[in-house]
Design a protein around this motif. Sequence first.
Motif, PDB file in Angstrom:
ATOM      1  N   VAL A  78       0.840  -1.199   0.000  1.00  0.00           N
ATOM      2  CA  VAL A  78       0.000   0.000   0.000  1.00  0.00           C
ATOM      3  C   VAL A  78       0.876   1.250   0.000  1.00  0.00           C
ATOM      4  CG1 VAL A  78      -1.650   1.368   1.348  1.00  0.00           C
ATOM      5  CG2 VAL A  78      -1.976  -1.097   1.095  1.00  0.00           C
ATOM      6  N   GLY A  79       1.964   1.226   0.770  1.00  0.00           N
ATOM      7  CA  GLY A  79       2.885   2.359   0.782  1.00  0.00           C
ATOM      8  C   GLY A  79       3.458   2.644  -0.594  1.00  0.00           C
ATOM      9  N   VAL A  80       3.890   1.594  -1.287  1.00  0.00           N
ATOM     10  CA  VAL A  80       4.406   1.745  -2.654  1.00  0.00           C
ATOM     11  C   VAL A  80       3.328   2.331  -3.558  1.00  0.00           C
ATOM     12  CG1 VAL A  80       5.229   0.496  -4.698  1.00  0.00           C
ATOM     13  CG2 VAL A  80       6.086  -0.120  -2.430  1.00  0.00           C
ATOM     14  N   ALA A  81       2.119   1.805  -3.441  1.00  0.00           N
ATOM     15  CA  ALA A  81       1.020   2.247  -4.305  1.00  0.00           C
ATOM     16  C   ALA A  81       0.640   3.697  -4.040  1.00  0.00           C
ATOM     17  CB  ALA A  81      -0.192   1.341  -4.099  1.00  0.00           C
ATOM     18  N   LEU A  82       0.522   4.052  -2.769  1.00  0.00           N
ATOM     19  CA  LEU A  82       0.078   5.405  -2.417  1.00  0.00           C
ATOM     20  C   LEU A  82       1.100   6.455  -2.841  1.00  0.00           C
ATOM     21  CD1 LEU A  82      -2.006   7.218  -1.130  1.00  0.00           C
ATOM     22  CD2 LEU A  82      -0.998   6.726   1.101  1.00  0.00           C
ATOM     23  N   ALA A  83       2.365   6.198  -2.578  1.00  0.00           N
ATOM     24  CA  ALA A  83       3.406   7.156  -2.959  1.00  0.00           C
ATOM     25  C   ALA A  83       3.449   7.325  -4.474  1.00  0.00           C
ATOM     26  CB  ALA A  83       4.760   6.698  -2.436  1.00  0.00           C
ATOM     27  N   ASN A  84       3.340   6.240  -5.211  1.00  0.00           N
ATOM     28  CA  ASN A  84       3.344   6.334  -6.664  1.00  0.00           C
ATOM     29  C   ASN A  84       2.097   7.043  -7.189  1.00  0.00           C
ATOM     30  OD1 ASN A  84       5.642   5.063  -8.265  1.00  0.00           O
ATOM     31  ND2 ASN A  84       5.300   3.490  -6.704  1.00  0.00           N
ATOM     32  N   ALA A  85       0.948   6.810  -6.550  1.00  0.00           N
ATOM     33  CA  ALA A  85      -0.283   7.480  -6.974  1.00  0.00           C
ATOM     34  C   ALA A  85      -0.150   8.988  -6.815  1.00  0.00           C
ATOM     35  CB  ALA A  85      -1.469   6.960  -6.175  1.00  0.00           C
ATOM     36  N   GLU A  86       0.447   9.430  -5.707  1.00  0.00           N
ATOM     37  CA  GLU A  86       0.620  10.863  -5.489  1.00  0.00           C
ATOM     38  C   GLU A  86       1.648  11.449  -6.466  1.00  0.00           C
ATOM     39  OE1 GLU A  86       0.133  13.085  -2.202  1.00  0.00           O
ATOM     40  OE2 GLU A  86      -0.419  11.490  -0.812  1.00  0.00           O
ATOM     41  N   LEU A  87       2.722  10.706  -6.725  1.00  0.00           N
ATOM     42  CA  LEU A  87       3.707  11.177  -7.696  1.00  0.00           C
ATOM     43  C   LEU A  87       3.072  11.300  -9.085  1.00  0.00           C
ATOM     44  CD1 LEU A  87       6.845   9.116  -6.624  1.00  0.00           C
ATOM     45  CD2 LEU A  87       6.618  11.604  -6.519  1.00  0.00           C
ATOM     46  N   ALA A  88       2.263  10.314  -9.434  1.00  0.00           N
ATOM     47  CA  ALA A  88       1.613  10.337 -10.749  1.00  0.00           C
ATOM     48  C   ALA A  88       0.648  11.505 -10.874  1.00  0.00           C
ATOM     49  CB  ALA A  88       0.877   9.022 -10.992  1.00  0.00           C
ATOM     50  N   ALA A  89       0.009  11.878  -9.768  1.00  0.00           N
ATOM     51  CA  ALA A  89      -0.971  12.959  -9.785  1.00  0.00           C
ATOM     52  C   ALA A  89      -0.329  14.335  -9.745  1.00  0.00           C
ATOM     53  CB  ALA A  89      -1.933  12.795  -8.614  1.00  0.00           C
ATOM     54  N   GLY A  90       1.007  14.387  -9.667  1.00  0.00           N
ATOM     55  CA  GLY A  90       1.694  15.675  -9.738  1.00  0.00           C
ATOM     56  C   GLY A  90       2.514  16.048  -8.535  1.00  0.00           C
ATOM     57  N   GLN A  91       2.379  15.307  -7.430  1.00  0.00           N
ATOM     58  CA  GLN A  91       3.178  15.607  -6.253  1.00  0.00           C
ATOM     59  C   GLN A  91       4.641  15.250  -6.532  1.00  0.00           C
ATOM     60  OE1 GLN A  91       1.903  17.025  -3.376  1.00  0.00           O
ATOM     61  NE2 GLN A  91       4.052  17.307  -2.931  1.00  0.00           N
ATOM     62  N   GLY A  92       5.552  16.063  -6.051  1.00  0.00           N
ATOM     63  CA  GLY A  92       6.963  15.735  -6.204  1.00  0.00           C
ATOM     64  C   GLY A  92       7.630  16.373  -7.401  1.00  0.00           C
ATOM     65  N   GLY A  93       6.921  17.223  -8.122  1.00  0.00           N
ATOM     66  CA  GLY A  93       7.560  18.012  -9.172  1.00  0.00           C
ATOM     67  C   GLY A  93       8.001  17.237 -10.391  1.00  0.00           C
ATOM     68  N   GLY A  94       7.285  16.180 -10.741  1.00  0.00           N
ATOM     69  CA  GLY A  94       7.591  15.474 -11.979  1.00  0.00           C
ATOM     70  C   GLY A  94       8.843  14.630 -11.933  1.00  0.00           C
ATOM     71  N   THR A  95       9.124  14.002 -10.777  1.00  0.00           N
ATOM     72  CA  THR A  95      10.320  13.174 -10.652  1.00  0.00           C
ATOM     73  C   THR A  95      10.158  11.806 -11.310  1.00  0.00           C
ATOM     74  OG1 THR A  95       9.542  12.423  -8.484  1.00  0.00           O
ATOM     75  CG2 THR A  95      11.080  14.281  -8.517  1.00  0.00           C
ATOM     76  N   ILE A  96       8.942  11.457 -11.722  1.00  0.00           N
ATOM     77  CA  ILE A  96       8.699  10.180 -12.383  1.00  0.00           C
ATOM     78  C   ILE A  96       7.571  10.385 -13.396  1.00  0.00           C
ATOM     79  CG2 ILE A  96       7.093   9.498 -10.556  1.00  0.00           C
ATOM     80  CD1 ILE A  96       7.952   6.591 -11.001  1.00  0.00           C
ATOM     81  N   ARG A  97       7.635   9.682 -14.508  1.00  0.00           N
ATOM     82  CA  ARG A  97       6.587   9.813 -15.524  1.00  0.00           C
ATOM     83  C   ARG A  97       5.253   9.329 -14.958  1.00  0.00           C
ATOM     84  NH1 ARG A  97       7.345   9.978 -21.028  1.00  0.00           N
ATOM     85  NH2 ARG A  97       5.609   8.505 -21.215  1.00  0.00           N
ATOM     86  N   PRO A  98       4.176  10.088 -15.185  1.00  0.00           N
ATOM     87  CA  PRO A  98       2.877   9.690 -14.627  1.00  0.00           C
ATOM     88  C   PRO A  98       2.428   8.307 -15.060  1.00  0.00           C
ATOM     89  CG  PRO A  98       2.800  11.965 -15.354  1.00  0.00           C
ATOM     90  CD  PRO A  98       4.123  11.416 -15.814  1.00  0.00           C
ATOM     91  N   ASP A  99       2.619   7.944 -16.332  1.00  0.00           N
ATOM     92  CA  ASP A  99       2.148   6.639 -16.785  1.00  0.00           C
ATOM     93  C   ASP A  99       2.871   5.509 -16.051  1.00  0.00           C
ATOM     94  OD1 ASP A  99       4.554   7.255 -18.016  1.00  0.00           O
ATOM     95  OD2 ASP A  99       3.992   6.460 -19.984  1.00  0.00           O
ATOM     96  N   ARG A 100       4.164   5.694 -15.837  1.00  0.00           N
ATOM     97  CA  ARG A 100       4.927   4.672 -15.106  1.00  0.00           C
ATOM     98  C   ARG A 100       4.491   4.615 -13.640  1.00  0.00           C
ATOM     99  NH1 ARG A 100      11.231   5.293 -13.394  1.00  0.00           N
ATOM    100  NH2 ARG A 100      11.281   3.593 -11.902  1.00  0.00           N
ATOM    101  N   ALA A 101       4.306   5.792 -13.018  1.00  0.00           N
ATOM    102  CA  ALA A 101       3.918   5.829 -11.611  1.00  0.00           C
ATOM    103  C   ALA A 101       2.532   5.220 -11.408  1.00  0.00           C
ATOM    104  CB  ALA A 101       3.953   7.264 -11.097  1.00  0.00           C
ATOM    105  N   PHE A 102       1.592   5.513 -12.315  1.00  0.00           N
ATOM    106  CA  PHE A 102       0.258   4.929 -12.192  1.00  0.00           C
ATOM    107  C   PHE A 102       0.318   3.404 -12.305  1.00  0.00           C
ATOM    108  CE2 PHE A 102      -1.808   9.120 -13.334  1.00  0.00           C
ATOM    109  CZ  PHE A 102      -2.511   9.223 -12.138  1.00  0.00           C
TER     110      PHE A 102
END
Length: 252
Positions: A85-109
């Motif tokens: 869940v931790g992995v999923a939640l952090a990636n979901a927030e990164l994909a939604a724009g949190q973190g200043g674009g440090t990972i591609r949204p499609d990959r993070a989702f």
Amino acid sequence: VRQLNDVFAIQTDVALQIATALKAELSVDEQTRIRREPTQSVHAYQLYLQGRHCYSRYTGPDMQKGIAYFRQAIAADPDYALAYVGVALANAELAAGQGGGTIRPDRAFKEAKDAVTRALALDNRLGEAHAVLAMLKFVHDFDWEGAEAGFKLALELSPGAADVYDHYGWLCSALGRHDEALALVARAQELDPLMHRSDFATELLRAGRHEEALRAALQCVEFAPEYARGRSTLGWAYLKHGMVEEGLAQLE
């Protein structure tokens, strides 16, 4: 004297004693949830807590560090659903724009969906996992009815999970249901004031309650001067008051 290895038993004892003191009648399902140990590995639990600590800073690099700790927790205990869940939640927030674009949204989702699918396969009664799935329906699939149903189920399963209240509040805010959103994010802040420090002030801004938002944002920054989300919220609160220089300074 209890040992560190007894940490989950101690948590269960405390929860049951509180319920007894409050004369609360717990259902069989509630008692089962309270007694359930999230992992058999104290080391995995420590890694998970380190991941949460990094994640709570909400910067791109720190969230990536958090994901790394969650993955180490999974390596220590491959059946640790909450670490997925931790992995999923952090990636979901990164994909939604949190973190200043440090990972591609499609990959993070994709990372988020894969991780939450694994979490639910391990424990389909884990409310936190259903909440992440609901969040993905909200921010990725734009299935807002499905997202709300998922958040409601998550709260039934895990009524003490701060993240669930917070992210359900995001959904209500997006739907313009600001009174509900404020109640939800306030509850999240009560349950976990470290993790959810600025969302109440942010929701006050969205609700048009700018005076209250400024006070709440100032308190947030006073409590945590290095917290970027708090500075951002305070910046927007100043801008809503026409205090452009002060707002820009906080955003910078």
